[in-house]
Design a protein around this motif. Sequence first.
Motif, PDB file in Angstrom:
ATOM      1  N   PHE A  50       0.830  -1.210   0.000  1.00 25.49           N
ATOM      2  CA  PHE A  50       0.000   0.000   0.000  1.00 25.49           C
ATOM      3  C   PHE A  50       0.865   1.260   0.000  1.00 25.49           C
ATOM      4  O   PHE A  50       0.499   2.263  -0.619  1.00 25.49           O
ATOM      5  CB  PHE A  50      -0.962  -0.015   1.185  1.00 25.49           C
ATOM      6  CG  PHE A  50      -2.135  -0.923   0.994  1.00 25.49           C
ATOM      7  CD1 PHE A  50      -3.059  -0.689  -0.004  1.00 25.49           C
ATOM      8  CD2 PHE A  50      -2.313  -2.040   1.813  1.00 25.49           C
ATOM      9  CE1 PHE A  50      -4.151  -1.531  -0.199  1.00 25.49           C
ATOM     10  CE2 PHE A  50      -3.400  -2.881   1.633  1.00 25.49           C
ATOM     11  CZ  PHE A  50      -4.315  -2.632   0.623  1.00 25.49           C
ATOM     12  N   VAL A  62      -8.181  -0.378  -6.118  1.00 25.87           N
ATOM     13  CA  VAL A  62      -7.698  -1.666  -5.621  1.00 25.87           C
ATOM     14  C   VAL A  62      -8.849  -2.422  -4.982  1.00 25.87           C
ATOM     15  O   VAL A  62      -9.661  -1.835  -4.244  1.00 25.87           O
ATOM     16  CB  VAL A  62      -6.559  -1.474  -4.601  1.00 25.87           C
ATOM     17  CG1 VAL A  62      -6.129  -2.811  -3.994  1.00 25.87           C
ATOM     18  CG2 VAL A  62      -5.358  -0.783  -5.243  1.00 25.87           C
ATOM     19  N   LEU A  64      -9.597  -5.677  -2.458  1.00 29.71           N
ATOM     20  CA  LEU A  64      -9.002  -6.556  -1.453  1.00 29.71           C
ATOM     21  C   LEU A  64     -10.002  -7.648  -1.120  1.00 29.71           C
ATOM     22  O   LEU A  64     -11.139  -7.354  -0.741  1.00 29.71           O
ATOM     23  CB  LEU A  64      -8.648  -5.751  -0.198  1.00 29.71           C
ATOM     24  CG  LEU A  64      -8.122  -6.516   1.017  1.00 29.71           C
ATOM     25  CD1 LEU A  64      -6.804  -7.211   0.697  1.00 29.71           C
ATOM     26  CD2 LEU A  64      -7.948  -5.568   2.201  1.00 29.71           C
ATOM     27  N   MET A 106      -3.075   2.108   4.100  1.00 33.05           N
ATOM     28  CA  MET A 106      -4.315   1.975   3.344  1.00 33.05           C
ATOM     29  C   MET A 106      -5.020   3.319   3.213  1.00 33.05           C
ATOM     30  O   MET A 106      -5.549   3.662   2.149  1.00 33.05           O
ATOM     31  CB  MET A 106      -5.237   0.955   4.023  1.00 33.05           C
ATOM     32  CG  MET A 106      -4.700  -0.462   4.016  1.00 33.05           C
ATOM     33  SD  MET A 106      -5.715  -1.615   4.983  1.00 33.05           S
ATOM     34  CE  MET A 106      -7.195  -1.724   3.965  1.00 33.05           C
ATOM     35  N   GLN A 111      -5.333   5.507  -4.142  1.00 31.99           N
ATOM     36  CA  GLN A 111      -6.334   4.697  -4.831  1.00 31.99           C
ATOM     37  C   GLN A 111      -7.503   4.362  -3.888  1.00 31.99           C
ATOM     38  O   GLN A 111      -7.281   3.915  -2.754  1.00 31.99           O
ATOM     39  CB  GLN A 111      -5.730   3.393  -5.342  1.00 31.99           C
ATOM     40  CG  GLN A 111      -4.667   3.549  -6.418  1.00 31.99           C
ATOM     41  CD  GLN A 111      -3.285   3.782  -5.851  1.00 31.99           C
ATOM     42  OE1 GLN A 111      -3.098   3.952  -4.646  1.00 31.99           O
ATOM     43  NE2 GLN A 111      -2.273   3.773  -6.709  1.00 31.99           N
ATOM     44  N   LEU A 113     -10.096   2.004  -2.231  1.00 33.28           N
ATOM     45  CA  LEU A 113      -9.986   0.581  -1.924  1.00 33.28           C
ATOM     46  C   LEU A 113     -11.377  -0.020  -1.758  1.00 33.28           C
ATOM     47  O   LEU A 113     -12.210   0.515  -1.015  1.00 33.28           O
ATOM     48  CB  LEU A 113      -9.189   0.373  -0.632  1.00 33.28           C
ATOM     49  CG  LEU A 113      -7.829   1.078  -0.534  1.00 33.28           C
ATOM     50  CD1 LEU A 113      -7.181   0.784   0.815  1.00 33.28           C
ATOM     51  CD2 LEU A 113      -6.920   0.668  -1.681  1.00 33.28           C
ATOM     52  N   SER A 132     -10.939   0.071   4.435  1.00 28.66           N
ATOM     53  CA  SER A 132     -11.177   0.256   3.011  1.00 28.66           C
ATOM     54  C   SER A 132     -12.205   1.364   2.796  1.00 28.66           C
ATOM     55  O   SER A 132     -12.949   1.732   3.705  1.00 28.66           O
ATOM     56  CB  SER A 132     -11.650  -1.057   2.383  1.00 28.66           C
ATOM     57  OG  SER A 132     -10.668  -2.069   2.523  1.00 28.66           O
TER      58      SER A 132
END
Length: 274
Positions: A50, A62, A64, A106, A111, A113, A132
């Motif tokens: 990250f 991204v 996850l 994170m 980006q 997430l 996230s």
Amino acid sequence: MKAVSSPHFDPQPKHFLWRREGRVGLITLNRPERKNPLTFDSYTELRDLFRALRDVADIRAVVLTGAGGNFCSGGDVHEIIGPLTRMNPQQLLDFTHMTGDLVKAMRHCPQPLVAAVDGVCAGAGAILAMASDFRLGTPRTKTSFLFTRVGLAGCDMGACALLPRIIGQGRAAELLYTGRSMSAEEAVAWGFFNRLHAPETLLAESLQLAAEIAAGPTFAHAMTKKMLHAEWDMAVDAAIDAEADAQAICMQTEDFHRAYRAFAAKQKPQFQGN
């Protein structure tokens, strides 16, 4: 905030899977036989990935997720919990700061997430979902911040700061004190999950959401993410001023001008991320 173009960004993690889907990166926790627990190594490797993404322009969102029908069961009992009981105070502090650094990484990578959460989502796994920007679940997902079940406080990796802002103080207090599982229906009603999907379509739906975000104005999305986090500890007047500064910067981007030209031509804008 500006990232450099890295068309050859191709990490080779040892403790989880990584692949690209166009401009979307996909991280898969991949120990399905144990419901994808975290280890000292996977914590560190996730943190480093990250951090590296801060400088990658061609990955614009991204996802996850976890392999085998579960998201993540938290810290591995034998590979983390056991060794922690034998560490000295400084080693324990080094560990807790390292896990907190993962959440910081994170939050600070530009980006957006998307967490695709199926099945078990517990302990540190629940923290990864919480950290996230979007969370998609399934009807069978059970989320639990179970730190008190192992004799620890609910204040782990930012949970006492982040979770109340997502679901409210009272609901967060209940989960963090009791360690009980939050059902998928509760999670979506309380705003923890953005929405639920069938297990067999969850990953595809998550990748589609990430692709839609990746097709948008990348610089502006990164600014939105930055301001969503930065404004938590600002007074409202200061936040309004900060947003004015941020929006004026975005108005200088070529994507803003592209959008205007497309609108004038009655076309859909094709954002380039600059």
